[in-house]
Design a protein around this motif. Structure first.
Motif, PDB file in Angstrom:
ATOM      1  N   ALA A 271       3.692  22.497  -1.635  1.00 28.48           N
ATOM      2  CA  ALA A 271       4.579  23.118  -0.641  1.00 28.48           C
ATOM      3  C   ALA A 271       5.881  22.329  -0.479  1.00 28.48           C
ATOM      4  CB  ALA A 271       3.864  23.226   0.699  1.00 28.48           C
ATOM      5  N   SER A 272       5.821  20.997  -0.646  1.00 29.61           N
ATOM      6  CA  SER A 272       7.020  20.176  -0.463  1.00 29.61           C
ATOM      7  C   SER A 272       8.055  20.425  -1.551  1.00 29.61           C
ATOM      8  CB  SER A 272       6.639  18.697  -0.445  1.00 29.61           C
ATOM      9  OG  SER A 272       6.088  18.295  -1.694  1.00 29.61           O
ATOM     10  N   GLN A 273       7.616  20.938  -2.706  1.00 28.73           N
ATOM     11  CA  GLN A 273       8.561  21.200  -3.785  1.00 28.73           C
ATOM     12  C   GLN A 273       9.445  22.412  -3.488  1.00 28.73           C
ATOM     13  OE1 GLN A 273       6.957  20.679  -7.900  1.00 28.73           O
ATOM     14  NE2 GLN A 273       4.993  20.363  -6.884  1.00 28.73           N
ATOM     15  N   ARG A 274       9.125  23.159  -2.451  1.00 25.74           N
ATOM     16  CA  ARG A 274       9.940  24.312  -2.061  1.00 25.74           C
ATOM     17  C   ARG A 274      11.042  23.913  -1.091  1.00 25.74           C
ATOM     18  NH1 ARG A 274       5.528  28.715  -0.260  1.00 25.74           N
ATOM     19  NH2 ARG A 274       7.413  30.024  -0.184  1.00 25.74           N
ATOM     20  N   TYR A 275      11.093  22.618  -0.717  1.00 24.54           N
ATOM     21  CA  TYR A 275      12.119  22.130   0.202  1.00 24.54           C
ATOM     22  C   TYR A 275      13.240  21.448  -0.576  1.00 24.54           C
ATOM     23  CZ  TYR A 275       8.872  22.987   4.047  1.00 24.54           C
ATOM     24  OH  TYR A 275       8.040  23.583   4.954  1.00 24.54           O
ATOM     25  N   PRO A 313      15.948  24.197  -4.236  1.00 22.17           N
ATOM     26  CA  PRO A 313      15.275  25.220  -5.047  1.00 22.17           C
ATOM     27  C   PRO A 313      15.516  26.603  -4.445  1.00 22.17           C
ATOM     28  CG  PRO A 313      13.681  24.052  -3.690  1.00 22.17           C
ATOM     29  CD  PRO A 313      14.994  23.362  -3.484  1.00 22.17           C
ATOM     30  N   ILE A 314      16.039  27.493  -5.222  1.00 28.93           N
ATOM     31  CA  ILE A 314      16.346  28.847  -4.733  1.00 28.93           C
ATOM     32  C   ILE A 314      15.332  29.853  -5.259  1.00 28.93           C
ATOM     33  CG2 ILE A 314      18.071  30.683  -4.735  1.00 28.93           C
ATOM     34  CD1 ILE A 314      20.215  28.522  -4.893  1.00 28.93           C
ATOM     35  N   TYR A 315      15.101  29.853  -6.544  1.00 30.29           N
ATOM     36  CA  TYR A 315      14.132  30.799  -7.103  1.00 30.29           C
ATOM     37  C   TYR A 315      13.628  30.257  -8.437  1.00 30.29           C
ATOM     38  CZ  TYR A 315      12.042  35.051  -8.987  1.00 30.29           C
ATOM     39  OH  TYR A 315      11.178  35.948  -9.521  1.00 30.29           O
ATOM     40  N   ASN A 316      12.315  30.255  -8.598  1.00 29.91           N
ATOM     41  CA  ASN A 316      11.737  29.805  -9.868  1.00 29.91           C
ATOM     42  C   ASN A 316      10.610  30.734 -10.319  1.00 29.91           C
ATOM     43  OD1 ASN A 316       9.780  29.148  -8.010  1.00 29.91           O
ATOM     44  ND2 ASN A 316       9.238  27.202  -8.969  1.00 29.91           N
ATOM     45  N   GLY A 317      10.731  31.980  -9.967  1.00 31.24           N
ATOM     46  CA  GLY A 317       9.708  32.932 -10.389  1.00 31.24           C
ATOM     47  C   GLY A 317       8.434  32.862  -9.575  1.00 31.24           C
ATOM     48  N   SER A 318       8.511  32.374  -8.317  1.00 32.30           N
ATOM     49  CA  SER A 318       7.341  32.272  -7.418  1.00 32.30           C
ATOM     50  C   SER A 318       6.254  31.353  -7.967  1.00 32.30           C
ATOM     51  CB  SER A 318       6.751  33.661  -7.141  1.00 32.30           C
ATOM     52  OG  SER A 318       7.704  34.520  -6.559  1.00 32.30           O
ATOM     53  N   VAL A 319       6.666  30.379  -8.799  1.00 29.48           N
ATOM     54  CA  VAL A 319       5.678  29.461  -9.384  1.00 29.48           C
ATOM     55  C   VAL A 319       5.029  28.607  -8.304  1.00 29.48           C
ATOM     56  CG1 VAL A 319       5.372  27.513 -10.951  1.00 29.48           C
ATOM     57  CG2 VAL A 319       6.817  29.437 -11.627  1.00 29.48           C
ATOM     58  N   TYR A 320       5.861  27.988  -7.434  1.00 27.38           N
ATOM     59  CA  TYR A 320       5.313  27.120  -6.395  1.00 27.38           C
ATOM     60  C   TYR A 320       4.425  27.892  -5.424  1.00 27.38           C
ATOM     61  CZ  TYR A 320       8.773  23.721  -8.022  1.00 27.38           C
ATOM     62  OH  TYR A 320       9.516  22.864  -8.782  1.00 27.38           O
ATOM     63  N   LYS A 321       4.823  29.110  -5.105  1.00 23.05           N
ATOM     64  CA  LYS A 321       4.031  29.927  -4.179  1.00 23.05           C
ATOM     65  C   LYS A 321       2.654  30.226  -4.742  1.00 23.05           C
ATOM     66  CE  LYS A 321       4.284  34.256  -1.559  1.00 23.05           C
ATOM     67  NZ  LYS A 321       5.092  35.475  -1.304  1.00 23.05           N
ATOM     68  N   ARG A 322       2.615  30.552  -6.018  1.00 24.38           N
ATOM     69  CA  ARG A 322       1.316  30.839  -6.644  1.00 24.38           C
ATOM     70  C   ARG A 322       0.479  29.565  -6.800  1.00 24.38           C
ATOM     71  NH1 ARG A 322       1.029  35.916  -8.815  1.00 24.38           N
ATOM     72  NH2 ARG A 322       2.978  37.112  -8.760  1.00 24.38           N
ATOM     73  N   GLN A 323       1.135  28.457  -7.136  1.00 24.64           N
ATOM     74  CA  GLN A 323       0.399  27.201  -7.237  1.00 24.64           C
ATOM     75  C   GLN A 323      -0.188  26.801  -5.889  1.00 24.64           C
ATOM     76  OE1 GLN A 323       3.260  24.446  -8.871  1.00 24.64           O
ATOM     77  NE2 GLN A 323       2.843  25.051 -10.991  1.00 24.64           N
ATOM     78  N   GLN A 324       0.537  27.062  -4.814  1.00 26.34           N
ATOM     79  CA  GLN A 324       0.033  26.743  -3.482  1.00 26.34           C
ATOM     80  C   GLN A 324      -1.188  27.596  -3.145  1.00 26.34           C
ATOM     81  OE1 GLN A 324       3.033  26.744  -0.459  1.00 26.34           O
ATOM     82  NE2 GLN A 324       1.572  26.594   1.226  1.00 26.34           N
TER      83      GLN A 324
END
Length: 375
Positions: A271-275, A313-324
């Motif tokens: 989650a911290s990688q989205r900040y 980070p603005i957009y990376n294909g929802s990678v972090y969201k799915r990993q979370q």
């Protein structure tokens, strides 16, 4: 033929004479010292201890240095806007640059804090797994040790039965000589004695294999000769409630708890990688360029610099969201795994306690039978 049997008998007696007597504490200490599994687990704990460092978590400054030096030989053909022409053949040139840079992470959504805590939990989990392995090794060695004691006790019982059968055969022979017994009684007594002798040979094989298994647990040569002389001391004070109340301190249960914490911290890491990430940097740079044919024959610069970099980070294909989401599911699975461990241990405790109570009752009955047999 008789000579070969004599040699075999002498070798057996010699092996027994040189057999090493092992007590239960000796067996446990040897197993803990020689166990290859424990050595592997200790190495894994050492690795996790080394990894549990703030630098690996990214919390320490990074310092890098670089230097380059290029020599060149160039032929130049230039025509300026003034009409001037510059021609040079095999003109030498040199360019050099050096810099040293230091940077430190100021903010990254608690990524460093979560990573450091996760490394700590991994280390604790490795220690709990090592404790579990040590406890299981001790338990396995104790079971193997007392299995030999039990089998040797059965051998003594068979030896006593052989003595009784031999005396019974002698009595029947004496009775037959005076006409009070027939051949059927004699043959039956001989068969009983022969069966007991065969049972003794089978029991010797069981003891030998049990000793070999104990040697394997001790990581000693399987062809070594050991002698186990001990008695089984029974504790009559165990209660089911006390064992159940201490399940929370079981090393495997503690390791399962650590896995839940590790997965929860993995959620925080992702989650911290989205900040946004904020990093400060400072350094010193030096550059030098020299040429025989250019307008500037020497260009040199040097001095310190300082700066701040912001990455959003603005957009990376929802990678972090799915990993979370995957990390959250893994946390739920870790909780289920802990429930499975507790379920299995509770069932094992109940079954073991049932066997314990049954064996205590059988022990009392066998003691009474033993006293009757003596009488």
């Amino acid at each position: 033929m008789k000579r070969s049997w004599l040699i075999l008998f002498i070798s057996i007696i010699a092996a027994q004479a040189f057999a090493q007597t092992i007590t239960l504490p000796d067996a446990v200490n040897i197993a803990l010292k020689n166990s290859l599994d424990i050595q592997l687990s200790k190495n894994n704990v050492q690795i996790s201890t080394i990894n549990n460092y703030i630098g690996i978590a990214g919390g320490l400054p990074l310092v890098t240095g670089s230097a380059t030096d290029n020599e060149s030989v160039t032929s130049v053909r230039q025509t300026r806007n003034t009409g001037e022409k510059i021609n040079g053949n095999n003109a030498s040139g040199n360019s050099a640059a050096a810099n040293i840079t230091g940077s430190i992470l100021l903010y990254n959504g608690s990524y460093v804090v979560a990573t450091k805590k996760r490394l700590e939990e991994i280390q604790h989990q490795g220690e709990d797994q090592l404790n579990s392995l040590v406890q299981n090794t001790m338990a396995t060695v104790m079971n193997g040790y007392f299995n030999i004691v039990r089998q040797q006790g059965l051998l003594k019982t068979i030896d006593l039965s052989i003595d009784v059968a031999q005396k019974k055969l002698d009595i029947i022979k004496a009775r037959q000589e005076v006409g009070l017994a027939n051949n059927a009684d004699l043959f039956q007594a001989q068969v009983d004695l022969s069966n007991l002798v065969q049972s003794r040979e089978s029991q010797l094989l069981i003891i030998a294999q049990a000793q070999t298994e104990l040697l394997r647990l001790l990581t000693l040569r399987p062809d070594s000769t050991i002698d186990v002389k001990d008695t089984i001391i029974v504790d009559n004070s165990l209660t089911l409630e006390s064992v159940m109340n201490n399940l929370h301190a079981n090393a495997d249960v503690l390791a399962a708890d650590e896995q839940i914490k590790i997965n929860q911290l993995a959620i925080t890491q992702i989650a911290s990688q989205r900040y946004p990430s904020l990093r400060a940097s400072a350094g010193y740079t030096y550059s030098r360029a020299q040429s025989q044919v250019n307008n500037l024959t020497l260009n040199q610069g040097f001095g310190p610099y300082v700066g701040i970099g912001l990455s959003i980070p603005i957009y990376n294909g929802s990678v972090y969201k799915r990993q979370q989401k995957i990390a959250e599911i893994n946390t739920v699975n870790a909780g289920i795994q802990k429930d499975i461990v507790l379920r299995d241990y509770k069932a094992d405790v109940v079954k073991s306690y049932q066997s314990y109570i049954s064996n205590l009752q059988q022990l009392d009955a066998q003691r009474k039978n033993y006293e009757l047999s003596k009488q």
